[in-house]
Each structure stands twice: as C-alpha cells, then as structure tokens.
Design an enzyme around this catalytic site. Structure first.
Site: not given
Ligand SMILES: *[C@@H]1O[C@H](CO)[C@@H](O)[C@H](O)[C@H]1NC(C)=O
Ligand SMILES: *[C@@H]1O[C@H](CO)[C@@H](O)[C@H](O)[C@H]1NC(C)=O
Ligand SMILES: *[C@@H]1O[C@H](CO)[C@@H](O)[C@H](O)[C@H]1NC(C)=O
Ligand SMILES: *[C@@H]1O[C@H](CO)[C@@H](O)[C@H](O)[C@H]1NC(C)=O
Ligand SMILES: *[C@@H]1O[C@H](CO)[C@@H](O)[C@H](O)[C@H]1NC(C)=O
Ligand SMILES: *[C@@H]1O[C@H](CO)[C@@H](O)[C@H](O)[C@H]1NC(C)=O
Ligand SMILES: *[C@@H]1O[C@H](CO)[C@@H](O)[C@H](O)[C@H]1NC(C)=O
Ligand SMILES: *[C@@H]1O[C@H](CO)[C@@H](O)[C@H](O)[C@H]1NC(C)=O
Ligand SMILES: *[C@@H]1O[C@H](CO)[C@@H](O)[C@H](O)[C@H]1NC(C)=O
Ligand SMILES: *[C@@H]1O[C@H](CO)[C@@H](O)[C@H](O)[C@H]1NC(C)=O
Ligand SMILES: *[C@@H]1O[C@H](CO)[C@@H](O)[C@H](O)[C@H]1NC(C)=O
Length: 524
Positions: A186, A304
C-alpha cells in the site's frame, strides 16, 4: 345454489384469464411508505446515473470531430432529460493502464489483442492525437480521464476529474499481466500515486494553466479485499495533497464464467446485491470515521461497476433481467449513500447498455441494461432541483425490492421491482401460462388521496433482449437513433387510485413499476 355459484366463479376466473394476461394468484404484499425522509435514506449527487467507458473503446462510443456518434449522444441526452444532468463519463478501465501516447499515430487508437490475456480488449494500446477529439463530440458532457499508472504516460484534456491507475490492487495478480512485484504494498502504491499525480499537476500547470489544479478520484480499487487494502492507502497518506474529490471503488456482483451464476440466483436477487455492496459500505463507513477530521464530506462513488466482471455473460448480462438487477443495484447504492454509479461499457461487452458501432460480433443498438439506467434516472428525477433522498422499503423475499424517492423532504415516487424470473422462451414453448403478478398495497400516509401515475419497465420476459420499454417508450437505435419513440403496443402513464393512504399496484413477474405521487394530495 352452492354448486352454481362455484361454477359461476370458475367461469368468471376463466373469462378473466382470457382477457387479462396477468395471473393474480399471489397474495397482496403490504409496503409501508413513510411520508417523511427515513434516517437511513441516501442523497445522490447530480448525474447519479453515470457511465465508465473502457479507454480503448471510447472513440467507438463518442466518434470524432468529423463523425460524432449521435446515437450515443441521444442516449445520454435521454438520461440528462430525466435526471437533470447528462451522465458523467469516466474514460478508463484496464486498457487505461496499457495506453501509450504516440503523437505520430494517424488513427485514434492502435490496439493489439492477445487472446492469451484477453479476447475482449487490446492489451497493447497506442493512442494518437485524434483520440482526444472524442472528448468534444458530446455537448454538455463532463469527463473523468484515466491516466496510465501501470506504465506512465501523460496527455491532457479539458475535464472534470482525473484518475491515475485502474484497479492497482490487481497489479500483482492480474490474469492480463503482472506489472508489480509481490512485495509491492500500500505504501509503495501511495508513493507512486503521489509522485505521478504531482508530475501531472506540474505538467498541467505549465501546459494548461487555465485548467486549475486537477482533482482526482481514487484509489479505484477492484475490490475491498484484494492484494492491497483501500483503507490502508488512506491511512498511508493517499490524500496528503488534499486533492481527491471522490472516493472511488469498483464492484461486480459476480464473474461472467463463475460457476453457479444465474439470472435468478445472482442478479435478480436483492440479497445478492446487498451482500456484494456490503463490502463497499464497510469501507465507506470506516473511511467516514477515518477522514472525519480531514475531509468529512468526501463522497463515496462506484467509479466502475456492472453485473458480471470479464465483460458479462450472454443470456445473463444482456437480458432484460439484468436491467431489473440494474434498477435494484443502483437504487440500493443510492439508499446507502454511494452517491454516483458509473456503469462500465465497452465495444462488444455483453453487459453493455448500448453497442455504439456495428461490429462482426454485435449489432449496433440499445441493449436492455440501458433501460435499467433510464428507470433509475426517472426515479432520481431532476437532481439539480432540490435535495433528493432515496430510501429502501424492506421486503421479505430475494426476488423483490422497493424504494421511495423524496424531493425536498416530500414523498414523490415509489419504485417496486418484481424480480421473479419469467422466462417467456421456456413458457411459450411449453403450454401457454399466464404471466404471474404480485399485488402490492402501498401504504402511504393516511392523508394521501387522489391518484398516482404508474410508469413501467417492461418486456416480454426476463430473457428478452429486445422489445424493452420504459413507460411505453422505446429508445431503440432502429426506431429513432436512440431518441424516445412511443410504442403503440405498451401502456403509458396508467392512473392508479390512492384512497385514504392506500394504492394497490400489480407488478408482473420480471418487471418494475414506478408510482409518481405528484398528483396525490397529501395532508401530512
Ligand atoms: C395466500 O395464498 C395462499 C395460496 O393461494 C392461501 O392459502 C393463503 O391463505 C393466502 N394468504 C393470505 C393471507 O391471503
Ligand atoms: C473519425 O471517425 C471515422 C469513423 O469511425 C473514421 O473513419 C476516421 O478515420 C476517424 N478520423 C480520425 C482522424 O481518426
Ligand atoms: C499464447 O499462448 C500460447 C501457448 O502458451 C503460445 O504458444 C503463444 O505464443 C501465445 N501467444 C502470444 C501472442 O503470446
Ligand atoms: C515519478 O514520476 C515520474 C514522472 O511520471 C517518473 O518518471 C518517475 O519514475 C517516478 N518516480 C517514482 C519513484 O515512481
Ligand atoms: C479477505 O481476504 C482474505 C484472504 O483471501 C480472507 O481470508 C478474508 O476472509 C477476507 N476478508 C473479508 C472481510 O472478506
Ligand atoms: C440470493 O442470494 C443469496 C446470497 O447470495 C443466496 O443465499 C440466496 O439463495 C439467493 N436467492 C435465490 C432465490 O437464489
Ligand atoms: C471492514 O473494514 C475493516 C477496516 O479495514 C476491516 O478490518 C474489516 O475486516 C472489514 N470487514 C468486512 C466485512 O469487510
Ligand atoms: C471481426 O472484426 C475484427 C476487428 O475488426 C477482425 O480482426 C476479425 O478478423 C473479424 N472477424 C471475422 C470473423 O470477420
Ligand atoms: C430461458 O429459456 C431458454 C429456452 O429454454 C433458455 O435457453 C435460456 O437459457 C433461459 N434463460 C434464462 C436466463 O434462464
Ligand atoms: C413479445 O410478445 C408479443 C406478443 O406475444 C409478440 O408479438 C412480440 O413479438 C414479442 N416480442 C419479442 C421481442 O419477443
Ligand atoms: C411491441 O412491439 C415491438 C416492436 O414490434 C416488440 O419488439 C415488442 O415485443 C412488442 N411488445 C409487446 C408487449 O407486445
């Protein structure tokens, strides 16, 4: 007397069935609709019904300066007319991370499909200067442009927001190619993202000072629990520059070739939608707490999404049942404060709302999922006029869902979705059977009397791939190039009586009905 009346009743029932295609055998289901906005309601942003268009296929959808795609534009206008703003268009997806700019390319795109990686889109892609003409063909349309994070490339446009990288949480594992080492975490992603967005900002400041500082949607992860955790990116300083405008996540209910996926079990199933979106809700509620001190109003969106990942499955994602799923899915998102939903599109995609050009795989045309978007936009109404709130009305079964829309605090609309599968192909090849229907008693506040107006999302059955109407109107390509055409064989604006706070609504299996209560006087 007794036997005669039984015979009379049987005769009456038989006659009723001859003239009425709907079978009323179901019991009435009561739905209580509060007159004031429930606490759990969500407040959608403008352009709630939005789209995401696969980067490689954007020129197919939009056309270019010499040949704009007017069919696509008409479809977007229909939605804009209903919800007050044309859908916002995010241009991105997997192919955004393959795109490299080639200033000498004479065509908009040059892509190479490698069937080992995907048969549905190119995994090598160059875009030329004329690609950017596609951003100018749809009047009054705002865009989010996706930059390449997978490989790094820059180009500018005149846009609403920007995005850097599509689904980087799959970079270490993707079937379409692994682009990061297993150790990438991350914090590495955050460093790359900050470096990339800062570089783009610097270039834009020099090249296009009028644009102002870009705002971003991020992190656009494929999920909430892949090889990177979205929450850790925020904890790791993703918004260090305070230039993220929207928290974006992606969601699919299931996969196109995932075993056991069916229309009834996976899509026309409210519990399945609830389960799928629960991951995003966990993320958004956690982030709301985490970001409270930083930016409490950062909206959470789906940048999306669609029915089944890997571009959908024929017979499922392109059937009318998927349009009904889309209505439930979008309204469930709206209820839960997922404040805008971008349904993903691409040329030849099985879940496409429309096919923008003719290809050797797919006929140019309006597809069933588009009608789901239309019904959602109708339920939203003009979001630019006053605050709209959407609330779920809980029902007992997986195969049904209902929602209420409030405008300026007043109850205006109720949508009931009957997701019981009615496969008319099977039924018509066997003995003709009347299409079952469920009766709903809408218990609106007692003081409401007058009439409502019913608009229906209708087709011959859940398996229909053509002949879909919303309120008796078709938006099919072959009828009006995507513009509204009223059909002679479908009812419009049915009148529904509201007596002392009760309206009785029949909803055939595999259809949805929206009641507009505007004309109903409510003394509450
Ligand atoms: C519902 O329908 C079933 C079967 O038709 C019937 O047995 C039952 O009594 C009905 N229940 C109510 C509450 O009307
Ligand atoms: C514009 O679009 C048309 C139709 O797809 C195409 O024939 C033409 O080559 C395109 N022009 C450019 C510059 O890409
Ligand atoms: C696809 O995979 C096959 C079998 O592994 C291989 O022979 C072929 O070269 C690959 N094609 C490309 C374009 O990579
Ligand atoms: C930072 O961004 C620039 C421009 O995109 C790129 O060339 C460079 O490799 C990036 N550095 C890191 C550490 O990601
Ligand atoms: C996240 O994924 C891991 C590994 O696949 C799994 O063990 C865990 O149960 C998942 N957590 C959630 C909340 O889905
Ligand atoms: C709907 O989905 C839920 C959760 O995935 C599942 O448990 C249930 O069996 C499904 N219902 C139907 C009618 O298929
Ligand atoms: C919800 O988010 C928290 C914080 O990241 C995480 O620990 C937990 O596993 C998540 N739960 C689910 C069901 O995803
Ligand atoms: C279909 O069209 C594609 C792209 O234009 C082309 O590559 C392919 O050869 C065509 N297939 C057939 C069977 O014509
Ligand atoms: C509907 O029935 C047809 C004909 O039997 C079948 O081919 C099709 O798979 C069914 N569709 C669904 C979604 O179940
Ligand atoms: C729908 O049903 C009607 C009436 O049976 C029929 O005329 C029409 O062709 C059907 N439409 C489709 C798309 O199957
Ligand atoms: C209405 O007519 C259209 C076009 O002929 C057809 O596709 C559709 O299925 C018809 N609808 C009904 C309910 O018959």
């Amino acid at each position: 007397m007794h036997s005669k009346s039984v015979l009379g009743a049987a005769l009456f029932t038989a006659l009723a069935r001859c003239t009425d295609p709907v079978d009323h055998r179901g019991n009435t289901t009561a739905i209580t609709v509060s007159g004031s906005v429930p606490h759990h309601a969500g407040t959608p942003l403008e352009a709630f019904v939005s789209y995401s268009i696969e980067f490689a296929f954007f020129p197919d959808f939009a056309g270019n300066s010499s040949e704009p795609n007017t069919f696509s534009n008409n479809l977007l206008n229909n939605l804009g007319n209903l919800q007050g703003t044309k859908p916002y268009i995010r241009v991105g997806g997997n192919t955004q991370d393959y795109a490299l700019y080639d200033s000498s390319l004479k065509t908009a795109t040059f892509g190479i499909v490698n069937a080992n990686r995907s048969v549905d889109y190119p995994t090598s892609l160059s875009v030329g200067p004329s690609y950017f003409e596609s951003y100018t063909t749809w009047p009054n349309t705002k865009f989010i442009h996706g930059f390449n994070l997978g490989k790094n490339a820059l180009e500018s446009g005149r846009l609403l927001y920007w995005e850097l990288g599509n689904e980087p949480d799959l970079f270490k594992t993707s079937a379409q190619g692994i682009v990061r080492p297993a150790s990438w975490n991350e914090q590495d992603y955050v460093s790359e993202w900050l470096n990339g967005t800062r570089s783009i900002k610097a270039v834009l400041a020099r090249a296009c000072p009028d644009l102002g500082a870009p705002k971003w949607i991020a992190p656009s992860f494929a999920g909430t629990n892949n090889s990177l955790q979205p929450i850790q990116t925020w904890q790791g300083g993703l918004d260090a520059d305070k230039d993220i405008a929207l928290i974006s996540s992606h969601n699919y209910i299931g996969g196109a070739t995932q075993p056991g996926v069916t229309l009834q079990g996976t899509l026309m199933n409210h519990s399945s939608t609830v389960r799928s979106i629960s991951h995003q809700l966990n993320e958004s509620s956690y982030l709301a707490t985490l970001l409270r001190s930083l930016n409490p109003s950062l909206p959470f969106i789906l940048g999306e999404t669609d029915s089944l990942y890997n571009e959908g499955a024929p017979g499922l994602s392109n059937a009318f049942g998927a349009a009904l799923w889309g209505v439930d899915f979008n309204l469930w998102c709206a209820t839960n404060n997922i404040r805008r939903v971008h349904m993903h599109q691409g040329t030849d995609y099985r879940y496409g709302a429309w096919q923008p050009i003719e290809t050797n795989k797919t006929t140019k045309g309006t597809k069933p999922p588009y009608y789901g978007s239309i019904a959602v936009a109708a339920m939203m109404g003009d979001l630019t006029k006053g605050t709209t709130a959407i609330a779920n009305l809980p029902l007992q079964h997986d195969e049904e869902a209902a929602y209420a829309a409030y405008v300026g605090g007043m109850l205006k609309r109720v949508m009931v979705i009957n997701m019981h599968e009615y496969n008319y192909t099977i039924i018509s090849s066997a003995a003709p059977s009347p299409r079952p229907s469920q009766t709903y008693a809408l218990n609106v506040p007692q003081g409401c009397s007058g009439f409502g107006v019913v608009q229906r999302l209708m087709a011959n059955g859940s398996d229909a791939i053509s002949g879909i109407t919303w309120n008796g109107v078709s938006y099919d390509h072959e009828l009006g190039n995507g513009m509204a055409v009223a059909m002679g064989n479908a009812t419009r604006n049915e009148i529904l009586e509201v007596n002392s706070g009760v309206a009785t609504l029949d909803v055939p299996w595999s259809s949805a009905a929206m009641v507009n209560l505007q004309c109903c006087k409510c003394g509450y």
